[in-house]
Design an enzyme around this catalytic site. Structure first.
Site, PDB file in Angstrom:
ATOM      1  N   SER A 108       0.844  -1.189   0.000  1.00  0.00           N
ATOM      2  CA  SER A 108       0.000   0.000   0.000  1.00  0.00           C
ATOM      3  C   SER A 108       0.880   1.239   0.000  1.00  0.00           C
ATOM      4  CB  SER A 108      -0.900   0.007   1.239  1.00  0.00           C
ATOM      5  OG  SER A 108      -1.464   1.282   1.463  1.00  0.00           O
ATOM      6  N   SER A 109       0.371   2.315  -0.559  1.00  0.00           N
ATOM      7  CA  SER A 109       1.139   3.562  -0.596  1.00  0.00           C
ATOM      8  C   SER A 109       1.309   4.185   0.785  1.00  0.00           C
ATOM      9  CB  SER A 109       0.468   4.567  -1.537  1.00  0.00           C
ATOM     10  OG  SER A 109      -0.847   4.838  -1.111  1.00  0.00           O
ATOM     11  N   CYS A 110       0.606   3.670   1.802  1.00  0.00           N
ATOM     12  CA  CYS A 110       0.770   4.211   3.154  1.00  0.00           C
ATOM     13  C   CYS A 110       2.121   3.843   3.761  1.00  0.00           C
ATOM     14  CB  CYS A 110      -0.363   3.763   4.063  1.00  0.00           C
ATOM     15  SG  CYS A 110      -0.295   2.017   4.508  1.00  0.00           S
ATOM     16  N   TYR A 137      -0.461  -0.768  10.093  1.00  0.00           N
ATOM     17  CA  TYR A 137      -0.615  -1.414   8.783  1.00  0.00           C
ATOM     18  C   TYR A 137       0.592  -1.115   7.902  1.00  0.00           C
ATOM     19  CZ  TYR A 137      -2.714  -2.599   4.249  1.00  0.00           C
ATOM     20  OH  TYR A 137      -2.971  -3.136   3.010  1.00  0.00           O
ATOM     21  N   LYS A 141       3.357  -3.722   6.194  1.00  0.00           N
ATOM     22  CA  LYS A 141       3.634  -3.792   4.760  1.00  0.00           C
ATOM     23  C   LYS A 141       5.115  -3.513   4.447  1.00  0.00           C
ATOM     24  CE  LYS A 141      -0.267  -5.123   3.172  1.00  0.00           C
ATOM     25  NZ  LYS A 141      -0.370  -6.440   2.494  1.00  0.00           N
ATOM     26  N   HIS A 180     -12.911   2.329   2.830  1.00  0.00           N
ATOM     27  CA  HIS A 180     -12.096   3.448   2.398  1.00  0.00           C
ATOM     28  C   HIS A 180     -12.996   4.572   1.882  1.00  0.00           C
ATOM     29  CE1 HIS A 180      -9.002   0.221   2.260  1.00  0.00           C
ATOM     30  NE2 HIS A 180      -8.243   1.194   2.701  1.00  0.00           N
TER      31      HIS A 180
END
Length: 310
Positions: A108-110, A137, A141, A180
């Site tokens: 994920s881009s987070c 999270y 990742k 989301h």
């Protein structure tokens, strides 16, 4: 990938996993392997290893994860950290043990710092503090990326990582407690239209900027990477364009056909101010997203209507 190669899609019932299965079937791959949670608990290390050693898939798409929006991430922080760490650690290690040819880990881009230069390049990983609302999270990742990277270095495996921007589309989660922003807006706008409300409530200030990628484009990128033999490294997957949450809400309202005013709930967090991915690395290999935001939202709304009829 040979069309008869055994391909395990972990998380095939999720939005991304199901899109990858659709893409593989569309491309005439004939040996796609899946398991439900009831059939295989990915948090159970022994079960995962026994399964992969017995099945010996040639390729793995690791799309399984515990996912959710800001509220879910910020509330169930231990669950998001523990479950995602266990899923990826079990599969990465067992894939090495089973001699899997190639694997693609989906993140994920987070994973990138909260206050990151824009657009965000892959090398910005671990250069600053994370956004607190989804830090557990993100850490999980990041650990998955590093697992792939270091199994490659130590054991010679061929494990790459793909980091998508915000995804949406068929099989999305529309539960307002843990969805989301885009699916939440689709449901809110649809229900406001049915009730003939005059307002649409949007969390936060409406000013943060977000990038959105239609999930079938994400699936296409994943298959593209695997077919082109990409066996290491980190690749951002996105459109290279972003919009404010206000602009997103306006587009959703237009697609749904709800004519009302936007009201902002500023007691809710905005999250990261901006999160636009640089997709130069993936584009340089010859892949580019095809679905426009409005067209994608229209398809997502059609999926929502088919799953939740009035």
């Amino acid at each position: 990938m040979d069309k008869t190669a055994k391909i395990f899609v972990a998380g095939h019932r999720g939005m991304v996993g199901s899109a990858i299965v659709r893409r593989l079937v569309q491309a005439s791959y004939t040996n796609v392997l899946t398991r439900t949670h009831a059939e295989l608990d990915l948090i159970n290390q022994r079960a995962v290893q026994d399964f992969l050693v017995a099945e010996k898939p040639d390729f793995i798409f690791l799309a399984a994860a515990k996912v959710g929006g800001i509220h879910a991430n910020n509330t169930f922080r231990a669950d998001f950290l523990y479950q995602n760490l266990m899923i990826e650690a079990n599969i990465v290690h067992a894939a090495w043990v089973a001699g899997v040819q190639q694997m693609l880990f989906l993140g994920s881009s987070c994973i990138y710092p909260r206050d990151c230069p824009q657009p965000i390049r892959e090398e910005y990983l671990l250069t600053g503090p994370l956004e607190q609302t989804n830090e557990p999270y993100a850490i999980a990742k990041i650990a998955g990326i590093k697992l792939c990277e270091n199994y490659n270095r130590q054991y010679g495996t061929r494990f790459a990582s793909a980091m998508p921007t915000n995804l949406y589309g068929p099989n999305d989660n529309y539960d307002l407690n843990n969805s989301h922003v885009l699916p939440a807006l689709i449901r809110k706008a649809h229900e406001a239209k049915l009730r003939r409300d005059s307002e649409l409530l949007v969390w936060g200030s409406g000013q943060p900027m977000r990038e959105f990628l239609y999930v079938d484009d994400m699936a296409d990128a994943c298959v593209f990477l695997m077919e082109n033999g990409v066996s290491e490294g980190l690749f951002n997957v996105g459109t290279g364009e972003d919009v404010t949450i206000r602009e997103l809400a306006e587009t959703v309202m237009d697609v749904v056909g709800f004519d009302g005013n936007i009201v902002y709930d500023r007691s809710k967090p905005d999250g990261t101010p901006r999160k636009l991915l640089s997709v130069d690395r993936l584009n340089s290999l010859g892949w580019k997203a095809e679905t426009s935001l409005r067209d994608g939202i229209a398809r997502a709304y059609a999926d929502f209507r088919s799953r939740f009829p009035d």
